[in-house]
Design a protein around this motif. Structure first.
Motif, mmCIF file in Angstrom:
data_model
loop_
_atom_site.group_PDB
_atom_site.id
_atom_site.type_symbol
_atom_site.label_atom_id
_atom_site.label_comp_id
_atom_site.label_asym_id
_atom_site.label_seq_id
_atom_site.Cartn_x
_atom_site.Cartn_y
_atom_site.Cartn_z
ATOM 1 N N VAL A 90 0.843 -1.210 0.000
ATOM 2 C CA VAL A 90 0.000 0.000 0.000
ATOM 3 C C VAL A 90 0.868 1.246 0.000
ATOM 4 O O VAL A 90 0.634 2.201 -0.765
ATOM 5 N N LEU A 91 1.890 1.285 0.862
ATOM 6 C CA LEU A 91 2.766 2.453 0.941
ATOM 7 C C LEU A 91 3.558 2.645 -0.343
ATOM 8 O O LEU A 91 3.759 3.780 -0.802
ATOM 9 N N LYS A 92 4.004 1.550 -0.938
ATOM 10 C CA LYS A 92 4.749 1.665 -2.183
ATOM 11 C C LYS A 92 3.860 2.185 -3.308
ATOM 12 O O LYS A 92 4.263 3.055 -4.094
ATOM 13 N N ALA A 93 2.661 1.659 -3.415
ATOM 14 C CA ALA A 93 1.747 2.114 -4.465
ATOM 15 C C ALA A 93 1.380 3.579 -4.267
ATOM 16 O O ALA A 93 1.281 4.345 -5.242
ATOM 17 N N ARG A 94 1.194 3.988 -3.028
ATOM 18 C CA ARG A 94 0.878 5.395 -2.754
ATOM 19 C C ARG A 94 2.044 6.302 -3.154
ATOM 20 O O ARG A 94 1.836 7.360 -3.761
ATOM 21 N N GLY A 95 3.260 5.903 -2.829
ATOM 22 C CA GLY A 95 4.411 6.705 -3.210
ATOM 23 C C GLY A 95 4.533 6.857 -4.715
ATOM 24 O O GLY A 95 4.822 7.942 -5.225
ATOM 25 N N MET A 96 4.329 5.767 -5.447
ATOM 26 C CA MET A 96 4.366 5.828 -6.910
ATOM 27 C C MET A 96 3.269 6.738 -7.454
ATOM 28 O O MET A 96 3.480 7.482 -8.416
ATOM 29 N N TYR A 97 2.103 6.670 -6.826
ATOM 30 C CA TYR A 97 0.969 7.489 -7.250
ATOM 31 C C TYR A 97 1.221 8.975 -6.984
ATOM 32 O O TYR A 97 1.034 9.826 -7.859
ATOM 33 N N ALA A 123 5.397 10.782 0.906
ATOM 34 C CA ALA A 123 4.903 9.561 0.254
ATOM 35 C C ALA A 123 6.019 8.851 -0.492
ATOM 36 O O ALA A 123 6.134 7.615 -0.439
ATOM 37 N N ILE A 124 6.857 9.606 -1.179
ATOM 38 C CA ILE A 124 7.962 9.007 -1.922
ATOM 39 C C ILE A 124 8.976 8.386 -0.967
ATOM 40 O O ILE A 124 9.533 7.310 -1.236
ATOM 41 N N LEU A 167 1.246 12.680 -9.116
ATOM 42 C CA LEU A 167 -0.086 13.249 -8.894
ATOM 43 C C LEU A 167 -0.019 14.767 -8.844
ATOM 44 O O LEU A 167 0.711 15.335 -8.029
ATOM 45 N N PRO A 168 -0.779 15.471 -9.698
ATOM 46 C CA PRO A 168 -0.781 16.939 -9.643
ATOM 47 C C PRO A 168 -1.591 17.444 -8.449
ATOM 48 O O PRO A 168 -2.479 16.756 -7.940
ATOM 49 N N GLY A 169 -1.273 18.664 -8.003
ATOM 50 C CA GLY A 169 -2.036 19.286 -6.931
ATOM 51 C C GLY A 169 -1.702 18.820 -5.539
ATOM 52 O O GLY A 169 -2.439 19.098 -4.588
ATOM 53 N N VAL A 170 -0.591 18.106 -5.389
ATOM 54 C CA VAL A 170 -0.184 17.627 -4.069
ATOM 55 C C VAL A 170 0.892 18.557 -3.533
ATOM 56 O O VAL A 170 1.777 18.999 -4.264
#
Length: 209
Positions: free
Chosen positions: A23-30, A45-46, A34-37
Motif C-alpha cells: 500500500v505504501l509503495k503504491a501510494r508513493g508511486m501514485y 509519500a515518496i 499526482l498533480p495538486g499535491v
C-alpha cells in the motif's frame, strides 16, 4: 462477489504488515506524478516508498498506482486485481484437472481452489502471490498439454513464458516450476537422453530463465 466483501477497507485482515508495505509503495508511486499535491505530502509519500525494502519486483504496486490515476486512491483496486488474477487461475486449473481426472474432478478441484476460506483471504490480498499462483497454474496447464499431446511448439513456448513470469514475480515459484517441468517430462515415459534431444525442452528452459 465473495472476494469484494468490504473491498475498500484497509488490508488488515490477512498478513497486514506485508499488505501495508505494498500500500505504501503504491501510494508513493501514485503521489510521485499526482498533480495538486503539496511538496511535503509528495516528499513524505515518496520516502515511504523508497525507504521500504523491495522484497519482490514492484509489479502489482505499479499496476495499482497506475489505476489510481483513474479511480483515486482506493483500496478496492488492489483487491480487484488480486481477485481477478486468482479467478483466472481457477479457469486454467479446471482445464488441467479435467485432463487429469474428469469433469466432476475438475469441478471439485476448482471449487476447493476458489472457496477454501484461506484461499478467499489470500486471493484478495495486496501481495504478488495471487498473480504468482495464477502464472504457476497456467504453466502447469501448458506444460501438461505439451507433454500429453504431440509436443506442440505453442505449448512449449507458453510454458516457458508463464513459468519465467511466475519466477520473476516471486522467486519461490521456481520450486513449483521446476517440479512441474520434471513431472511433465516423466509423463513422456522416455529416457533422459531422449528427453534432452528435444529442442522444445531447451526453449522452455531459456524462456523460463
Amino acid at each position: 462477489v465473495i472476494r469484494f466483501y468490504d473491498a475498500n477497507d484497509l488490508p488488515l485482515e490477512f498478513h497486514s504488515t506485508r499488505q501495508m508495505l505494498s500500500v505504501l509503495k503504491a501510494r508513493g508511486m501514485y503521489y510521485d506524478t499526482l498533480p495538486g499535491v503539496s511538496p511535503e505530502e509528495r516528499t513524505f509519500a515518496i520516502q515511504q516508498w523508497k525507504l521500504r525494502a523491495s522484497i519482490e519486483p514492484e509489479v502489482m504496486e505499479r499496476l495499482v498506482s497506475f489505476t489510481y490515476r483513474y479511480t483515486g486512491e482506493q483500496h478496492w483496486v488492489a483487491r480487484a486485481y488480486s481477485s481477478v488474477f486468482w479467478v483466472i487461475g481457477g479457469v486454467f486449473l479446471f482445464f488441467l484437472a479435467r485432463k487429469l481426472t474428469s469433469i466432476d474432478g475438475a469441478l471439485t478441484a476448482t471449487a476447493f481452489y476458489l472457496f477454501l476460506p484461506y484461499a478467499i483471504f489470500a486471493s484478495r490480498s495486496f501481495q504478488p502471490d495471487p498473480l504468482m499462483v495464477t502464472l504457476i497454474i497456467i504453466f502447469l496447464w501448458a506444460v501438461y498439454e505439451w507433454a500429453d499431446g504431440e509436443r506442440v511448439w505453442l505449448f512449449a513456448i507458453l510454458a516457458g513464458l508463464f513459468g519465467g513470469l511466475a519466477i520473476f514475480i516471486k522467486f519461490v515459484a521456481a520450486f513449483f516450476i521446476i517440479g512441474g517441468g520434471i513431472g511433465a517430462l516423466l509423463l513422456q515415459r522416455r529416457s533422459l537422453p531422449e528427453v534432452l534431444k528435444q529442442p522444445q525442452v531447451y526453449v522452455m528452459c531459456v524462456l523460463g530463465t
